[in-house]
Enzyme design. Structure first.
Site, PDB file in Angstrom:
ATOM      1  N   HIS A 246      35.284  41.911  38.567  1.00 50.60           N
ATOM      2  CA  HIS A 246      35.743  40.878  39.537  1.00 50.60           C
ATOM      3  C   HIS A 246      34.138  40.869  40.306  1.00 50.60           C
ATOM      4  O   HIS A 246      34.242  41.711  41.508  1.00 50.60           O
ATOM      5  CB  HIS A 246      36.687  41.424  40.410  1.00 50.60           C
ATOM      6  CG  HIS A 246      37.196  40.457  41.365  1.00 50.60           C
ATOM      7  ND1 HIS A 246      36.836  40.228  42.535  1.00 50.60           N
ATOM      8  CD2 HIS A 246      38.300  39.467  41.050  1.00 50.60           C
ATOM      9  CE1 HIS A 246      37.743  39.322  43.046  1.00 50.60           C
ATOM     10  NE2 HIS A 246      38.488  38.810  42.242  1.00 50.60           N
ATOM     11  N   PHE A 247      33.306  40.346  40.042  1.00 51.31           N
ATOM     12  CA  PHE A 247      32.958  39.480  38.779  1.00 51.31           C
ATOM     13  C   PHE A 247      31.694  39.841  38.404  1.00 51.31           C
ATOM     14  O   PHE A 247      30.855  40.477  38.881  1.00 51.31           O
ATOM     15  CB  PHE A 247      32.783  37.999  39.336  1.00 51.31           C
ATOM     16  CG  PHE A 247      34.040  37.531  39.573  1.00 51.31           C
ATOM     17  CD1 PHE A 247      35.182  37.050  38.892  1.00 51.31           C
ATOM     18  CD2 PHE A 247      34.236  37.227  41.237  1.00 51.31           C
ATOM     19  CE1 PHE A 247      36.210  36.189  39.444  1.00 51.31           C
ATOM     20  CE2 PHE A 247      35.211  36.641  41.738  1.00 51.31           C
ATOM     21  CZ  PHE A 247      36.036  36.209  41.041  1.00 51.31           C
TER      22      PHE A 247
END
Length: 170
Positions: free
Chosen positions: A76-77
């Site tokens: 993420h991410f």
């Protein structure tokens, strides 16, 4: 520029003001070890590092230091790590749990989310940020339900805010 150099080189009492802003020293009210005695959360879901302000039955202010080695940043991410909003809300809820677990009439129970209202996210939280979460108790109903107003700030900027509801589970 001349003033800054003068302050650096001067040893007089007039030059005691800092050149770089330093964060104020804040007294720790609950350490991480004390928080673990109050809340059941453990790694990777223990999201409060310290409680820096506590008013019994009313409010608490907690800190979460966001570090790159937290497991959610792997996905993420990739290439642009951001703390998931649900974890920001969970961190606020854990600060709220400190207030609820200390209420004499509600001691010994486990509090779970009963609802989340009006939560808004204003800016991303990234590794290196220090979340400062303020949670204020709005009401307790029938000694089983609690409602709180929560707010998270990083570097003086509002990150998130909303209402959190809790239910006591025996």
């Amino acid at each position: 520029m001349k003033t800054a150099l003068t302050n650096l080189n001067s040893t007089t009492a007039e030059s005691t003001s800092p050149i770089v802003d330093q964060p104020p020293v804040v007294k720790t009210v609950f350490t991480v070890e004390e928080i673990q005695k109050l809340l059941p959360h453990r790694y990777p879901f223990a999201l409060v590092d310290r409680i820096i302000e506590y008013v019994p039955g009313k409010r608490a202010v907690g800190i979460k230091n966001v570090t790159f080695n937290e497991p959610h940043f792997q996905g993420h991410f990739p290439g642009r790590p951001m703390m998931p909003g649900v974890l920001i809300v969970e961190a606020m809820a854990q600060v709220g749990g400190i207030v609820l677990t200390q209420l004499p009439e509600l001691e010994g129970g486990l509090f779970l989310f009963a609802g989340i209202d009006k939560v808004r996210f204003r800016r991303p939280v990234v590794p290196g940020d220090r979340l400062i979460m303020t949670v204020e108790l709005l009401c307790v109903k029938r000694r089983r339900f609690g409602k709180m107003q929560a707010q998270t700030v990083v570097d003086g900027q509002l990150v998130s805010e909303g209402e959190l509801m809790f239910s006591l589970v025996d």
